[in-house]
Write an enzyme that holds these catalytic residues in place. Structure first.
Site, mmCIF file in Angstrom:
data_model
loop_
_atom_site.group_PDB
_atom_site.id
_atom_site.type_symbol
_atom_site.label_atom_id
_atom_site.label_comp_id
_atom_site.label_asym_id
_atom_site.label_seq_id
_atom_site.Cartn_x
_atom_site.Cartn_y
_atom_site.Cartn_z
ATOM 1 C CG LEU A 146 -1.767 -1.181 1.394
ATOM 2 C CD1 LEU A 146 -2.729 -0.906 2.746
ATOM 3 C CD2 LEU A 146 -2.875 -1.369 0.327
ATOM 4 C CB THR A 173 8.190 7.299 -3.343
ATOM 5 O OG1 THR A 173 9.049 8.283 -2.822
ATOM 6 C CG2 THR A 173 7.502 6.439 -2.408
ATOM 7 C CB ALA A 186 -2.596 0.080 -3.426
ATOM 8 C CE1 TYR A 193 0.080 8.680 -6.162
ATOM 9 C CE2 TYR A 193 -2.105 9.317 -6.976
ATOM 10 C CZ TYR A 193 -1.379 8.436 -6.345
ATOM 11 O OH TYR A 193 -1.894 7.548 -5.554
ATOM 12 C CE LYS A 216 0.125 3.730 -6.897
ATOM 13 N NZ LYS A 216 1.035 2.930 -5.744
#
Ligand code: UDP
Length: 277
Positions: A19, A38, A60, A92, A96
């Site tokens: 997560l 990150t 996630a 972002y 992802k």
């Protein structure tokens, strides 16, 4: 990231539920390098180490990957529509999406069992207000009598899911063999505009706060692009595990308001005690 510690944790566990990430639009806009590194390096390390021991991994992801798509409600196999690379917000979604690509690649190429879920705005008591997420921000503003800050004109909409609904969906996905190698939306089909949300928070908190609108340029950065609508199609996860969100927006707001009220009282008491020492 401490890779040896991560390796040891993965050694000891049955399933990896990943997560951890840099999240929150404000943080992303302010620290894009940290966000990208990150999110990509973290997931790379988790997948690489889990693969050594062939441990099942849950990743996630986020509804943000749908980007500016107007094809609402979003389905897992829809195209992703992202903005240009000079607009920090999209880094972002892209980071992802890379996590998703990498996880699926591990499944296809190395037979590592992975499950990916795109979480829509997940909320509940104890959500941090530090990165400007809307519900803790509005509730704190309403309870303290400060203006409730609606960014843009407030016609943008979101769908909010209570954290325990999300947690139970994750646990059931992890237990489902047919979920392996798949991507699922986890969310709530019901949308609400941000202006309506501000009004609901104000009413439920019994607040006299003023509701004000703040242009996106001032709230985030010059040329900021928001997602006008964001709501999931949840038929895939419903079919896979019988998922159904249990809490609507009213019940969610009542729980967050109750929690923030108690937190506010505790903070005031603590600062008074500190004062007396
Ligand atoms: N928002 C707002 N006022 C705030 C914080 C957020 O109007 O004080 C808006 C934000 O612009 C977005 C929505 O509320 O349209 C949800 O924001 P959040 O950061 O919680 O999540 P996002 O959906 O952007 O990931």
């Amino acid at each position: 990231m401490n890779v040896p510690v991560l390796a040891e944790c993965i050694d000891r566990c049955d399933v990896v539920i990943h997560l951890a990430a840099a999240v929150g639009v404000r943080l992303i806009v302010e620290s894009p390098v940290n966000t990208i590194e990150t999110n990509i390096k973290g997931t790379e390390n988790v997948l690489m180490l889990a693969n050594k021991k062939k441990k099942k991994v849950f990743i996630a992801s986020t509804s943000e990957v749908y980007g500016k798509s107007t094809h609402v409600p979003f389905r897992e196999d829809d195209d992703l529509v992202l903005g240009p690379t000079h607009k920090g917000r999209w880094s972002y979604a892209c980071s992802k999406a890379i996590d998703e690509f990498l996880a699926i690649a591990y499944w296809k190429e190395k037979h590592l069992p992975v499950i990916i879920a795109r979480l829509f705005n997940t909320v509940g008591p104890r959500q941090t207000g530090r990165y400007g997420m809307v519900i803790p921000s509005f509730v704190r503003q309403a309870l303290s009598g400060r203006p409730i800050t609606v960014f843009g004109d407030g016609t943008q909409s979101r769908s909010f899911t209570y954290v325990t609904d999300v947690v139970s969906a994750i646990m059931r996905l992890v237990d489902s063999e047919s979920a392996v190698g798949q991507v699922f939306n986890i969310g709530n089909g019901k949308e609400i505009t941000i202006l309506e949300l501000a009004k609901r928070v104000k009413e439920l908190a019994g607040s006299s706060s003023e509701i004000v609108t703040i242009p996106y340029d001032q709230a985030y950065e010059e040329g900021f692009e928001d997602m006008p609508r964001r709501a999931p199609d949840i038929s895939k996860i419903r079919e896979a595990i019988g998922y159904e969100p249990t809490l609507g927006i009213r019940a969610i707001l009542e729980k967050v308001i109750e929690y923030e009220r108690k937190r506010g009282i505790l903070e005031t008491n603590n600062s008074e005690i500190g004062h007396l020492r």
